[in-house]
Motif scaffolding. Structure first.
Motif, PDB file in Angstrom:
ATOM      1  N   GLU A   1       0.846  -1.200   0.000  1.00  0.00           N
ATOM      2  CA  GLU A   1       0.000   0.000   0.000  1.00  0.00           C
ATOM      3  C   GLU A   1       0.882   1.250   0.000  1.00  0.00           C
ATOM      4  O   GLU A   1       0.598   2.214  -0.694  1.00  0.00           O
ATOM      5  CB  GLU A   1      -0.953  -0.002   1.195  1.00  0.00           C
ATOM      6  CG  GLU A   1      -2.098  -0.985   1.050  1.00  0.00           C
ATOM      7  CD  GLU A   1      -2.930  -0.760  -0.206  1.00  0.00           C
ATOM      8  OE1 GLU A   1      -3.309   0.394  -0.501  1.00  0.00           O
ATOM      9  OE2 GLU A   1      -3.191  -1.751  -0.914  1.00  0.00           O
ATOM     10  N   LYS A   2       1.957   1.209   0.773  1.00  0.00           N
ATOM     11  CA  LYS A   2       2.907   2.333   0.779  1.00  0.00           C
ATOM     12  C   LYS A   2       3.602   2.436  -0.579  1.00  0.00           C
ATOM     13  O   LYS A   2       3.743   3.524  -1.131  1.00  0.00           O
ATOM     14  CB  LYS A   2       3.944   2.158   1.883  1.00  0.00           C
ATOM     15  CG  LYS A   2       4.988   3.281   1.903  1.00  0.00           C
ATOM     16  CD  LYS A   2       6.206   2.905   2.709  1.00  0.00           C
ATOM     17  CE  LYS A   2       7.275   3.956   2.748  1.00  0.00           C
ATOM     18  NZ  LYS A   2       7.713   4.496   1.492  1.00  0.00           N
ATOM     19  N   TYR A   3       4.041   1.294  -1.118  1.00  0.00           N
ATOM     20  CA  TYR A   3       4.714   1.301  -2.417  1.00  0.00           C
ATOM     21  C   TYR A   3       3.799   1.892  -3.488  1.00  0.00           C
ATOM     22  O   TYR A   3       4.234   2.631  -4.367  1.00  0.00           O
ATOM     23  CB  TYR A   3       5.127  -0.109  -2.844  1.00  0.00           C
ATOM     24  CG  TYR A   3       6.075  -0.832  -1.915  1.00  0.00           C
ATOM     25  CD1 TYR A   3       6.907  -0.162  -1.025  1.00  0.00           C
ATOM     26  CD2 TYR A   3       6.141  -2.220  -1.930  1.00  0.00           C
ATOM     27  CE1 TYR A   3       7.770  -0.840  -0.186  1.00  0.00           C
ATOM     28  CE2 TYR A   3       7.009  -2.913  -1.100  1.00  0.00           C
ATOM     29  CZ  TYR A   3       7.821  -2.220  -0.227  1.00  0.00           C
ATOM     30  OH  TYR A   3       8.672  -2.903   0.590  1.00  0.00           O
ATOM     31  N   LYS A   4       2.514   1.531  -3.410  1.00  0.00           N
ATOM     32  CA  LYS A   4       1.544   2.043  -4.380  1.00  0.00           C
ATOM     33  C   LYS A   4       1.358   3.552  -4.211  1.00  0.00           C
ATOM     34  O   LYS A   4       1.344   4.294  -5.197  1.00  0.00           O
ATOM     35  CB  LYS A   4       0.210   1.312  -4.217  1.00  0.00           C
ATOM     36  CG  LYS A   4      -0.824   1.704  -5.257  1.00  0.00           C
ATOM     37  CD  LYS A   4      -1.995   0.747  -5.257  1.00  0.00           C
ATOM     38  CE  LYS A   4      -3.058   1.172  -4.314  1.00  0.00           C
ATOM     39  NZ  LYS A   4      -4.283   0.349  -4.424  1.00  0.00           N
ATOM     40  N   ALA A   5       1.244   4.005  -2.974  1.00  0.00           N
ATOM     41  CA  ALA A   5       1.100   5.447  -2.720  1.00  0.00           C
ATOM     42  C   ALA A   5       2.324   6.200  -3.244  1.00  0.00           C
ATOM     43  O   ALA A   5       2.192   7.262  -3.869  1.00  0.00           O
ATOM     44  CB  ALA A   5       0.902   5.707  -1.227  1.00  0.00           C
TER      45      ALA A   5
ATOM     46  N   GLY B   1       1.933  -0.876  -6.960  1.00  0.00           N
ATOM     47  CA  GLY B   1       3.101  -0.740  -6.094  1.00  0.00           C
ATOM     48  C   GLY B   1       4.218  -1.702  -6.462  1.00  0.00           C
ATOM     49  O   GLY B   1       5.125  -1.940  -5.675  1.00  0.00           O
ATOM     50  N   ASP B   2       4.158  -2.250  -7.662  1.00  0.00           N
ATOM     51  CA  ASP B   2       5.136  -3.249  -8.101  1.00  0.00           C
ATOM     52  C   ASP B   2       6.345  -2.591  -8.766  1.00  0.00           C
ATOM     53  O   ASP B   2       6.513  -2.630  -9.985  1.00  0.00           O
ATOM     54  CB  ASP B   2       4.485  -4.248  -9.066  1.00  0.00           C
ATOM     55  CG  ASP B   2       3.502  -5.171  -8.387  1.00  0.00           C
ATOM     56  OD1 ASP B   2       3.634  -5.377  -7.169  1.00  0.00           O
ATOM     57  OD2 ASP B   2       2.607  -5.687  -9.070  1.00  0.00           O
ATOM     58  N   TRP B   3       7.194  -2.018  -7.950  1.00  0.00           N
ATOM     59  CA  TRP B   3       8.364  -1.303  -8.455  1.00  0.00           C
ATOM     60  C   TRP B   3       9.355  -2.239  -9.136  1.00  0.00           C
ATOM     61  O   TRP B   3       9.939  -1.891 -10.166  1.00  0.00           O
ATOM     62  CB  TRP B   3       9.048  -0.546  -7.318  1.00  0.00           C
ATOM     63  CG  TRP B   3       8.284   0.639  -6.841  1.00  0.00           C
ATOM     64  CD1 TRP B   3       7.176   0.635  -6.028  1.00  0.00           C
ATOM     65  CD2 TRP B   3       8.536   2.004  -7.149  1.00  0.00           C
ATOM     66  NE1 TRP B   3       6.740   1.919  -5.813  1.00  0.00           N
ATOM     67  CE2 TRP B   3       7.565   2.783  -6.483  1.00  0.00           C
ATOM     68  CE3 TRP B   3       9.499   2.655  -7.906  1.00  0.00           C
ATOM     69  CZ2 TRP B   3       7.531   4.168  -6.562  1.00  0.00           C
ATOM     70  CZ3 TRP B   3       9.471   4.035  -7.981  1.00  0.00           C
ATOM     71  CH2 TRP B   3       8.489   4.779  -7.320  1.00  0.00           C
TER      72      TRP B   3
ATOM     73  N   VAL C   1       2.706   9.053  -6.494  1.00  0.00           N
ATOM     74  CA  VAL C   1       3.494  10.297  -6.472  1.00  0.00           C
ATOM     75  C   VAL C   1       4.516  10.297  -7.608  1.00  0.00           C
ATOM     76  O   VAL C   1       4.677  11.299  -8.316  1.00  0.00           O
ATOM     77  CB  VAL C   1       4.181  10.491  -5.102  1.00  0.00           C
ATOM     78  CG1 VAL C   1       5.165  11.653  -5.143  1.00  0.00           C
ATOM     79  CG2 VAL C   1       3.142  10.698  -4.011  1.00  0.00           C
ATOM     80  N   ALA C   2       5.195   9.176  -7.802  1.00  0.00           N
ATOM     81  CA  ALA C   2       6.202   9.088  -8.869  1.00  0.00           C
ATOM     82  C   ALA C   2       5.555   9.287 -10.235  1.00  0.00           C
ATOM     83  O   ALA C   2       6.100   9.991 -11.097  1.00  0.00           O
ATOM     84  CB  ALA C   2       6.919   7.741  -8.809  1.00  0.00           C
ATOM     85  N   TYR C   3       4.387   8.678 -10.429  1.00  0.00           N
ATOM     86  CA  TYR C   3       3.685   8.845 -11.707  1.00  0.00           C
ATOM     87  C   TYR C   3       3.260  10.298 -11.906  1.00  0.00           C
ATOM     88  O   TYR C   3       3.430  10.855 -12.997  1.00  0.00           O
ATOM     89  CB  TYR C   3       2.458   7.938 -11.793  1.00  0.00           C
ATOM     90  CG  TYR C   3       1.638   8.250 -13.025  1.00  0.00           C
ATOM     91  CD1 TYR C   3       2.071   7.842 -14.282  1.00  0.00           C
ATOM     92  CD2 TYR C   3       0.469   9.001 -12.943  1.00  0.00           C
ATOM     93  CE1 TYR C   3       1.347   8.159 -15.422  1.00  0.00           C
ATOM     94  CE2 TYR C   3      -0.257   9.319 -14.077  1.00  0.00           C
ATOM     95  CZ  TYR C   3       0.188   8.896 -15.314  1.00  0.00           C
ATOM     96  OH  TYR C   3      -0.522   9.221 -16.438  1.00  0.00           O
ATOM     97  N   GLU C   4       2.733  10.912 -10.862  1.00  0.00           N
ATOM     98  CA  GLU C   4       2.308  12.311 -10.978  1.00  0.00           C
ATOM     99  C   GLU C   4       3.492  13.222 -11.293  1.00  0.00           C
ATOM    100  O   GLU C   4       3.362  14.161 -12.080  1.00  0.00           O
ATOM    101  CB  GLU C   4       1.580  12.753  -9.710  1.00  0.00           C
ATOM    102  CG  GLU C   4       0.213  12.107  -9.580  1.00  0.00           C
ATOM    103  CD  GLU C   4      -0.466  12.366  -8.247  1.00  0.00           C
ATOM    104  OE1 GLU C   4       0.186  12.897  -7.316  1.00  0.00           O
ATOM    105  OE2 GLU C   4      -1.656  12.024  -8.134  1.00  0.00           O
TER     106      GLU C   4
END
Length: 147
Positions: free
Chosen positions: A56-60, A105-107, A64-67
């Motif tokens: 959930e943190k990775y996705k959040a 969140g799958d970095w 931000v990274a996408y934005e």
């Protein structure tokens, strides 16, 4: 790990306690050792819950990274540093990987997908954006994923 609880009887009631001081004076009691270890299933469930929470943190963070990625492209289009067609081209190549991080969140998966993405020769200008995105993903993975 082992712990001790105490069992005693008053009248028809059998009482268990972990605090010896709560047993009335003069009442006979039995000390019972028991394991406080979690079962394999409980350990697995706790681990899975922790993983879900981290994702959930990775996705959040991915949102931000996408934005940030989108804002940089839009800025460059609006300031004439990129044409709208170039912005769309960059999004076409990098978008699927950014979608992985902002929806799942799958970095690690996103970085693998982007690493395998082949940029067409006539779209060579995308390479710098791809390299930057790969570095952002690599840095994030190093900082947030256990090895």
């Amino acid at each position: 790990m082992m712990a001790v609880k105490y069992k005693y009887q008053i009248g028809n009631s059998i009482i268990e306690t972990s605090d010896l001081a709560t047993i009335p004076n003069g009442v006979q009691y039995e000390a019972i050792e028991y394991s406080t270890a979690l079962s394999a299933e409980e350990i697995t469930q706790n681990y899975l819950t922790a993983i879900k929470s981290k994702y959930e943190k990775y996705k959040a963070d991915g949102i931000v990274a996408y934005e940030d990625f989108r804002a940089r492209i839009v800025f460059k289009v609006r300031t004439g540093q990129l044409s709208q067609a170039q912005g769309v081209t960059i999004k076409r190549y990098l978008g699927p990987s950014y979608d992985e991080i902002n929806t799942n969140g799958d970095w690690v998966t996103a970085k693998a997908f982007l690493s395998e993405t082949i940029i067409a020769e006539n779209d060579a200008f995308v390479e710098d954006y791809k390299s930057e995105a790969l570095q952002i993903m690599a840095d994030y993975i190093i900082q947030n994923f256990p090895q």
